[in-house]
Write a protein that holds these residues in place. Structure first.
Motif, PDB file in Angstrom:
ATOM      1  N   THR A 111      -3.609   5.102   0.848  1.00 28.07           N
ATOM      2  CA  THR A 111      -2.475   5.125   1.684  1.00 28.07           C
ATOM      3  C   THR A 111      -1.165   5.967   1.219  1.00 28.07           C
ATOM      4  N   GLN A 112      -1.031   6.384   0.017  1.00 29.89           N
ATOM      5  CA  GLN A 112      -0.205   7.372  -0.425  1.00 29.89           C
ATOM      6  C   GLN A 112      -0.676   8.033  -1.602  1.00 29.89           C
ATOM      7  N   ALA A 113      -0.605   9.268  -1.432  1.00 33.94           N
ATOM      8  CA  ALA A 113      -1.045  10.144  -2.486  1.00 33.94           C
ATOM      9  C   ALA A 113      -0.617  11.573  -2.236  1.00 33.94           C
ATOM     10  N   GLN A 114      -0.481  12.427  -3.235  1.00 29.74           N
ATOM     11  CA  GLN A 114       0.111  13.812  -3.585  1.00 29.74           C
ATOM     12  C   GLN A 114      -0.836  14.351  -4.516  1.00 29.74           C
ATOM     13  N   GLY A 115      -1.681  15.323  -4.106  1.00 31.31           N
ATOM     14  CA  GLY A 115      -2.531  15.863  -4.947  1.00 31.31           C
ATOM     15  C   GLY A 115      -3.433  14.747  -5.829  1.00 31.31           C
ATOM     16  N   SER A 116      -3.282  14.825  -7.187  1.00 28.30           N
ATOM     17  CA  SER A 116      -4.173  13.957  -8.035  1.00 28.30           C
ATOM     18  C   SER A 116      -3.228  12.907  -8.307  1.00 28.30           C
ATOM     19  N   VAL A 117      -1.883  12.563  -7.763  1.00 31.52           N
ATOM     20  CA  VAL A 117      -1.211  11.211  -8.050  1.00 31.52           C
ATOM     21  C   VAL A 117      -1.510  10.238  -6.851  1.00 31.52           C
ATOM     22  N   VAL A 118      -2.136   9.070  -7.058  1.00 26.98           N
ATOM     23  CA  VAL A 118      -2.235   8.035  -6.046  1.00 26.98           C
ATOM     24  C   VAL A 118      -1.172   7.034  -6.294  1.00 26.98           C
ATOM     25  N   SER A 119      -0.331   6.781  -5.117  1.00 25.86           N
ATOM     26  CA  SER A 119       0.717   5.838  -5.431  1.00 25.86           C
ATOM     27  C   SER A 119       0.190   4.443  -4.910  1.00 25.86           C
ATOM     28  N   MET A 120      -0.306   4.613  -3.661  1.00 29.13           N
ATOM     29  CA  MET A 120      -0.799   3.309  -2.916  1.00 29.13           C
ATOM     30  C   MET A 120      -2.065   3.332  -2.564  1.00 29.13           C
ATOM     31  N   ILE A 121      -2.773   2.277  -2.685  1.00 29.08           N
ATOM     32  CA  ILE A 121      -4.062   1.990  -2.252  1.00 29.08           C
ATOM     33  C   ILE A 121      -3.873   0.659  -1.442  1.00 29.08           C
ATOM     34  N   ASP A 122      -4.602   0.796  -0.311  1.00 25.22           N
ATOM     35  CA  ASP A 122      -4.275  -0.282   0.855  1.00 25.22           C
ATOM     36  C   ASP A 122      -3.078  -0.990   0.826  1.00 25.22           C
ATOM     37  N   HIS A 123      -2.052  -0.053   0.992  1.00 19.59           N
ATOM     38  CA  HIS A 123      -0.538  -0.178   0.777  1.00 19.59           C
ATOM     39  C   HIS A 123      -0.038  -1.065  -0.129  1.00 19.59           C
ATOM     40  N   LYS A 124      -0.664  -1.160  -1.339  1.00 21.73           N
ATOM     41  CA  LYS A 124      -0.230  -1.739  -2.693  1.00 21.73           C
ATOM     42  C   LYS A 124      -0.405  -0.511  -3.816  1.00 21.73           C
ATOM     43  N   PRO A 125       0.878  -0.915  -4.744  1.00 23.41           N
ATOM     44  CA  PRO A 125       0.714   0.013  -5.753  1.00 23.41           C
ATOM     45  C   PRO A 125      -0.802   0.205  -6.376  1.00 23.41           C
ATOM     46  N   ALA A 126      -1.101   1.543  -6.675  1.00 21.77           N
ATOM     47  CA  ALA A 126      -2.352   1.774  -7.324  1.00 21.77           C
ATOM     48  C   ALA A 126      -2.800   0.887  -8.560  1.00 21.77           C
ATOM     49  N   ILE A 127      -1.743   0.791  -9.443  1.00 20.80           N
ATOM     50  CA  ILE A 127      -2.191  -0.091 -10.509  1.00 20.80           C
ATOM     51  C   ILE A 127      -2.639  -1.417 -10.175  1.00 20.80           C
ATOM     52  N   ASP A 128      -2.031  -1.988  -9.212  1.00 20.62           N
ATOM     53  CA  ASP A 128      -2.165  -3.531  -8.747  1.00 20.62           C
ATOM     54  C   ASP A 128      -3.615  -3.590  -8.457  1.00 20.62           C
ATOM     55  N   ILE A 129      -4.274  -2.707  -7.754  1.00 21.73           N
ATOM     56  CA  ILE A 129      -5.639  -2.662  -7.361  1.00 21.73           C
ATOM     57  C   ILE A 129      -6.471  -2.738  -8.436  1.00 21.73           C
ATOM     58  N   TYR A 130      -6.107  -2.047  -9.653  1.00 23.26           N
ATOM     59  CA  TYR A 130      -6.841  -2.004 -10.858  1.00 23.26           C
ATOM     60  C   TYR A 130      -6.661  -3.161 -11.765  1.00 23.26           C
ATOM     61  N   LYS A 131      -5.628  -4.061 -11.525  1.00 25.37           N
ATOM     62  CA  LYS A 131      -5.554  -5.427 -12.051  1.00 25.37           C
ATOM     63  C   LYS A 131      -6.166  -6.304 -11.246  1.00 25.37           C
ATOM     64  N   ARG A 132      -6.142  -6.149 -10.145  1.00 25.07           N
ATOM     65  CA  ARG A 132      -6.796  -7.258  -9.074  1.00 25.07           C
ATOM     66  C   ARG A 132      -8.441  -7.244  -9.391  1.00 25.07           C
ATOM     67  N   TYR A 133      -8.927  -6.146  -9.290  1.00 22.82           N
ATOM     68  CA  TYR A 133     -10.432  -6.073  -9.222  1.00 22.82           C
ATOM     69  C   TYR A 133     -11.034  -5.737 -10.663  1.00 22.82           C
ATOM     70  N   LEU A 134     -10.211  -5.184 -11.742  1.00 16.36           N
ATOM     71  CA  LEU A 134     -10.871  -4.878 -12.710  1.00 16.36           C
ATOM     72  C   LEU A 134     -10.158  -5.540 -14.144  1.00 16.36           C
ATOM     73  N   GLY A 135      -8.940  -6.292 -13.629  1.00 18.60           N
ATOM     74  CA  GLY A 135      -8.379  -6.833 -14.801  1.00 18.60           C
ATOM     75  C   GLY A 135      -7.703  -5.935 -15.939  1.00 18.60           C
TER      76      GLY A 135
END
Length: 597
Positions: free
Chosen positions: A210-234
């Motif tokens: 949901t928010q990216a510029q080039g190889s930098v991904v800021s938001m996934i599903d309108h959440k900070p990208a790192i939060d997605i990795y915390k949620r699903y992979l710990g």
């Protein structure tokens, strides 16, 4: 042609390797010689000593190399400090290109590379590219090369060490920390076959960038990208982020082909740097290495390469494969060594450009087969091996347990996806009529509004209501009322076009959304439905029901509203006009968007 390769950890071992009779004879007899050198470190003095030894072998050899995660020789990942491979060509000629390249310079660098090849472009059979992928956008470089010279067959890999901080590519003349070296293999009888093997499979639910510029991904599903990795992979943003996350890339489909994108660094704002770009709006899944798929693809790839009749095979395999397969990485490599001598390295990004697909790969293995002899006229035979060896290789140790676990995870994932799909279907469907419900209508209306604004198109909605519906419930019972609702739903669906969306709005009220339709055309449709409903003869438990009639209100966008609420309100007002005028009729909204304001 002939490929000679060997591993060494000191200069004595290198001189012994280069002094072998077969090596000396092949190098001296060749039309041209391409040497690839891969090292585990960036020791400039060590590389210089290797270059001196190679120069003594033959003055005009072309030498390129890189610092790597690891290197491949004779079908195995080597523990030695360095690997050298010599491709001795009978007919091909070589063109060496060395360039610096930083972020933002990719398009210019691609133009310079193609210009340097000049009129040799037509004779090029392949271009070996070794680059520093974290110093600039290799994906953009490859795309720019394809734009400047469509279809130019590029292959190779990216340099980096395990820290992803040190990168080096080099030739006999230069050491490059931000840029690339390339060798064009031209003319003669040389033929090259390239293939890509991924093996990672999607797992879990679909995610949206949901928010990216080039190889930098800021938001996934309108959440900070790192939060997605915390949620699903710990996994959080620690020093070992790359080591923890590399086995779980994001998979994106492009041109009908899955591509992996690997995260390698977390920024302070929670955004994540990937080794290649992802675009806003792209849908992705987490990926996992499905061992069974890897095995099947390697077997299929072995047959393809076998049929090509290779004399040499170069392999560029991602570090992720090394981490997942560990000591069993050789099981992907050994099948090719039975076909021809192999060499290559463990990469930080693999290159295999195609006109219709991204050139930069992650988590993949690129297999490049070469020959200068004529294509085999009949099926070749690989070097002897037990008939069941390749089938059992992946089942001899810890892979047997991992295979069972992955099969279980895949089955559970499929069950969850099927259950979620059914829940999503039920959430947007009316249980009585099977039509879309009011919740689904909101999404349909919003999508149609956005599409109409973007393309300057009109669309219409129709709100319709069963006349005197209460009498069906009061006189004949609620089940009779349900029969009327279901029959009317069938009639509306039968009359509607494939592009129209019919919804039950609530109670005895229905809404029809008609894309790219003016109000007058929607009114004609409503009149046709009105006559059809008027002619229905309905029964409930063999008891005839009174004639059913229906009233309609029609409104269009943008004439009768600026948003969904205003449009529905205008159609509702037209429906009440139809009721006041005696029911069983169609009325169009006469209110404009300006009047509503």
């Amino acid at each position: 042609m002939k490929l000679l390769t060997g591993a060494f950890s000191d200069l004595g071992e290198l001189h012994a390797l280069l002094g072998q009779a077969d090596m000396l004879t092949s190098v001296r007899a060749a039309q041209s010689v391409l040497v690839q050198v891969y090292n585990r470190d960036e020791d400039i003095q060590w590389i210089t000593e290797i270059m001196d030894a190679l120069r003594a072998l033959r003055e005009d050899i072309v030498v390129v190399g890189a610092s790597t995660f690891g290197h491949i020789s004779r079908g195995q990942v080597c523990d030695a400090r360095s690997v050298v491979s010599l491709s001795c060509f009978d007919t091909a000629e070589l063109v060496l290109i060395e360039q610096d390249c930083h972020a933002g310079e990719e398009a210019d660098a691609a133009t310079r590379l193609v210009d340097a090849l000049g009129d040799r472009i037509a004779s090029i059979k392949g271009v070996l590219l070794l680059a520093t992928p974290l110093a600039f956008n290799c994906d953009l470089l490859l795309a720019s090369i394809n734009t400047a010279s469509p279809g130019l067959p590029v292959f190779g890999g990216g340099s980096a060490d395990i820290s992803l901080k040190r990168m080096l590519v080099f030739s006999r003349h230069r050491m490059i920390h931000a840029g690339f070296v390339a060798v064009a293999l031209c003319g003669g009888t040389l033929e090259i076959s390239r293939a890509v093997h991924l093996g990672w499979q999607p797992i879990g639910r679909k995610l949206t960038i949901t928010q990216a510029q080039g190889s930098v991904v800021s938001m996934i599903d309108h959440k900070p990208a790192i939060d997605i990795y915390k949620r699903y992979l710990g996994i959080d943003s620690g020093d070992n982020f790359f080591l923890n996350v590399m086995e779980f890339p994001l998979l994106v489909e492009r041109h009908g082909e899955l591509h992996a994108r690997v995260p390698y660094q977390v920024r302070k704002d929670g955004s994540i740097l990937f080794t290649a770009e992802l675009q806003e709006g792209e849908e992705v899944h987490f990926g996992y290495a499905r061992i069974e798929s890897m095995k099947q693809r390697v077997q299929a790839l072995e047959k393809e390469v076998h049929a090509f009749g290779p004399e040499a095979i170069h392999i560029y395999s991602c570090i992720m494969r090394h981490f997942v397969l560990q000591r069993d990485i050789d099981l992907e490599l050994l099948p090719f060594e039975r076909l021809a001598p192999t060499a290559g390295f463990i990469t930080a990004g693999e290159f295999c450009s195609r006109p219709d697909a991204a050139g930069l790969r992650n988590a993949a293995m690129v297999v490049v087969a070469m020959r200068e002899s004529p294509a085999p006229g009949k099926a070749m035979h690989a070097k002897s091996a037990p008939a069941d060896e390749s089938r059992n290789l992946y089942e001899d140790n810890h892979m047997r347990i991992l295979l069972r676990y992955q099969h279980f995870v895949q089955a559970i994932t499929e069950d969850l996806e099927n259950a979620n799909a059914e829940l999503a279907r039920l959430a947007e469907r009316d249980p009585l009529t099977g039509l879309f419900n009011r919740r689904a209508l909101n999404g349909v209306m919003q999508n149609e509004l956005e599409r109409s604004r973007r393309y300057g198109k009109s669309f219409s909605i129709i709100v319709c209501d069963i006349d005197h519906f209460k009498r069906f419930n009061d006189v004949y019972g609620h089940q009779a009322g349900d029969t009327v609702l279901k029959e009317l739903a069938i009639e509306l669906q039968a009359e509607a076009r494939a592009s129209d969306v019919v919804c039950r709005f609530g109670g005895e009220e229905f809404v029809i959304v008609m894309p790219e339709t003016r109000a007058e055309d929607a009114a004609e449709f409503a009149e046709r439905v009105r006559r059809a409903v008027e002619g229905l003869r309905l029964f409930h438990q063999d008891v005839p029901l009174p004639p059913t009639t229906i009233s309609f209100g029609v409104a269009d966008f943008p004439g009768n509203g600026a948003n969904a609420d205003e449009l529905v309100s205008a159609a509702d007002a037209a429906l009440y006009d139809a009721k006041r005028q005696g029911r069983n009729r169609v009325c169009r909204s006469t209110r404009t968007a300006d009047e509503k304001k």
